[in-house]
Design a protein around this motif. Structure first.
Motif, PDB file in Angstrom:
ATOM      1  N   LEU A 112       1.317  -1.297  -0.030  1.00 25.23           N
ATOM      2  CA  LEU A 112       0.128  -0.382  -0.248  1.00 25.23           C
ATOM      3  C   LEU A 112       0.780   1.191  -0.248  1.00 25.23           C
ATOM      4  O   LEU A 112       0.826   2.090  -0.511  1.00 25.23           O
ATOM      5  CB  LEU A 112      -1.209   0.076   1.346  1.00 25.23           C
ATOM      6  N   ASP A 113       2.123   1.678   0.603  1.00 24.78           N
ATOM      7  CA  ASP A 113       2.800   1.912   0.350  1.00 24.78           C
ATOM      8  C   ASP A 113       3.720   2.633  -0.264  1.00 24.78           C
ATOM      9  O   ASP A 113       3.531   3.557  -0.755  1.00 24.78           O
ATOM     10  CB  ASP A 113       4.211   2.024   1.578  1.00 24.78           C
ATOM     11  N   ASP A 114       3.235   1.848  -1.704  1.00 27.95           N
ATOM     12  CA  ASP A 114       3.901   2.065  -3.057  1.00 27.95           C
ATOM     13  C   ASP A 114       2.915   2.925  -4.034  1.00 27.95           C
ATOM     14  O   ASP A 114       3.313   3.496  -4.093  1.00 27.95           O
ATOM     15  CB  ASP A 114       4.374   0.208  -3.312  1.00 27.95           C
ATOM     16  N   ALA A 115       1.489   2.047  -3.139  1.00 25.96           N
ATOM     17  CA  ALA A 115       0.782   3.096  -4.106  1.00 25.96           C
ATOM     18  C   ALA A 115       0.372   4.325  -3.613  1.00 25.96           C
ATOM     19  O   ALA A 115       0.146   5.185  -4.198  1.00 25.96           O
ATOM     20  CB  ALA A 115      -0.952   1.751  -3.730  1.00 25.96           C
ATOM     21  N   THR A 116       0.489   4.996  -2.530  1.00 23.59           N
ATOM     22  CA  THR A 116       0.345   5.774  -1.967  1.00 23.59           C
ATOM     23  C   THR A 116       1.447   6.990  -2.537  1.00 23.59           C
ATOM     24  O   THR A 116       1.192   7.836  -2.433  1.00 23.59           O
ATOM     25  CB  THR A 116       0.238   5.528  -0.608  1.00 23.59           C
ATOM     26  N   SER A 117       2.502   6.553  -2.713  1.00 20.41           N
ATOM     27  CA  SER A 117       3.945   6.797  -3.046  1.00 20.41           C
ATOM     28  C   SER A 117       3.318   7.587  -4.870  1.00 20.41           C
ATOM     29  O   SER A 117       3.882   8.220  -5.083  1.00 20.41           O
ATOM     30  CB  SER A 117       5.389   6.780  -3.262  1.00 20.41           C
ATOM     31  N   LEU A 118       2.865   6.575  -5.287  1.00 24.16           N
ATOM     32  CA  LEU A 118       2.502   6.360  -6.865  1.00 24.16           C
ATOM     33  C   LEU A 118       1.141   7.327  -7.137  1.00 24.16           C
ATOM     34  O   LEU A 118       1.847   8.201  -7.842  1.00 24.16           O
ATOM     35  CB  LEU A 118       2.310   5.109  -7.216  1.00 24.16           C
TER      36      LEU A 118
END
Lengths: 339, 94
Positions: free
Chosen positions: A274-280
């Protein structure tokens, strides 16, 4: 083909520090100079470029740090594995050093605009016409001049003295100052029909490493090969191939610039990152601040799953898929917290 | 400087020239642009190599030549003379 791939990646990883120094040297001069100029020119519409710190941090976080994949054994001679006996503290020390080295290996190659073709005539001497039959290429071999500033001139048979084109420059520099991993004439693999075969074999990383070794980062060939690779990965959703390599940042940058981020988003949610999705999505907002989801996010200061939901509602094309993926993720999380 | 190459040969007179030294195989010439004493053999011991010239055109139809301009300036400043073909070659890029 296998031998070529292994050699390419070995050579690339071996001379990374040298390439990094040369690449980063003039990237710093050219790229940051351009950004400063642009920022001074228009205070309002300042688009963040690839070199900004915030962008780099986001991309670095998304790349992930899978030690197993970064230090995947390159094909070398077979040697029996060596076992060392260590205490806990020594093991931690060794892991820390390995992480440092992995961070160095994951430095992203620069993303630049295409270079302008050189077209500068220095002199026209009509009296030389017809004296010889072939072109003469003169290269300045002074050792201490950086390659970008070398004089490479061509005297044509019709007497015109002009600066050499970029391809001629690259060839001459490779002849007189050979660099490891480059060939004088670019290998046939980089033509479009052969790139298809490479993609079928799932060797995107190898071909990208070879491309970095062979071409300058602002040559049209380099950009074309990279774009082709990224398009193919996005078409078949093979994002995981590049996940822990240094090409991941470039790929994300390309996709976000063209707003094709849906597949990547689905992939990250499927893998529970999920962190990657938010940073994207944060990166997307930084680059396209005028879109609706960006405005809503700034007003509401949303975090995490809400940010993704807002983004999905306003921007994405594959809404259904992303909703499904989100639901699956939340169910899985609920199940794990319950049990 | 003139007695500089003290190993073996010492001459009477002679000056520094910049000329071509022929190398390569049968039917395949290759010139090295070289600063040497005028009394030396054409392909013998030279003071410094300043570049090269490949007189046969390559796959792209070019004759490749490399010149170390910085060292050339040094030798020309020291008072070296040029041979005829060397003058023609250096005259081409201007």
């Amino acid at each position: 083909m296998a031998a070529l791939g292994a050699w390419g990646s070995a050579a690339a990883s071996a001379r990374l520090s040298r390439a990094a120094q040369t690449l980063w040297g003039w990237r710093a001069r050219r790229g940051l100079g351009q950004d400063a100029g642009a920022a001074d020119a228009e205070r309002k519409a300042v688009k963040p470029s690839f070199g900004d710190e915030a962008v780099q941090n986001l991309l670095h976080k998304m790349t992930g740090l899978n030690l197993q994949k970064v230090f995947r054994p390159v094909k070398k001679e077979l040697k029996p594995p060596k076992y060392k006996l260590m205490t806990e503290a020594q093991l931690e020390e060794a892991t820390r050093k390995a992480i440092e080295e992995a961070k160095e290996k994951l430095i992203m190659p620069p993303v630049l605009k295409e270079r302008e073709p050189i077209d500068d005539v220095l002199a026209e001497d009509k009296f030389l016409e017809g004296t010889e039959t072939t072109k003469y290429v003169f290269t300045d071999l002074t050792y201490s001049i950086p390659h970008r500033e070398r004089f490479i001139v061509v005297r044509e048979p019709n007497g015109v003295l002009r600066k050499a084109t970029w391809e001629e420059r690259d060839r001459m520099i490779q002849i007189f100052f050979p660099k490891e991993g480059r060939r004088v004439i670019p290998p046939v693999v980089f033509k479009d029909e052969h790139l298809g075969t490479v993609f079928q074999q799932d060797r995107h990383e190898d071909i990208l490493n070879m491309c970095i070794a062979q071409f300058e980062p602002d040559s049209p060939d380099y950009i074309r090969v990279h774009h082709r690779t990224y398009d193919d990965i996005e078409k078949h959703a093979k994002y995981d191939l590049l996940r822990s390599t240094r090409h991941f940042g470039g790929m994300v940058w390309y996709l976000v610039n063209r707003k094709k981020t849906d597949g990547l988003l689905i992939d990250t949610i499927h893998r529970d990152l999920l962190d990657d999705a938010t940073s994207l999505i944060t990166l997307y907002h930084m680059l396209h601040p005028e879109c609706q989801s960006a405005k809503e996010a700034k007003e509401g200061k949303l975090q995490g799953v809400d940010l993704i939901k807002v983004f999905v509602k306003t921007e994405s094309q594959k809404e259904g898929y992303i909703q499904l993926a989100l639901q699956a993720y939340e169910e899985a999380r609920a199940a794990s917290t319950a049990s | 400087l003139f007695a500089g190459s003290r190993l073996l040969k010492g001459y009477r007179g002679g000056h520094v020239v910049i000329r071509f030294a022929l190398g390569g195989c049968t039917n395949r010439p290759f010139f090295r642009i070289v600063a040497a004493h005028s009394r030396r053999a054409r392909d013998g011991k030279y003071l410094e190599q300043l570049g090269c010239l490949d007189p046969l055109p390559n796959a792209h139809g070019e004759r490749v030549a490399g010149l170390n301009l910085e060292r050339l300036r040094y030798w020309l400043g020291c008072g070296a003379q040029l041979s005829r073909p060397a003058e023609k070659l250096l005259g081409r890029p201007g």
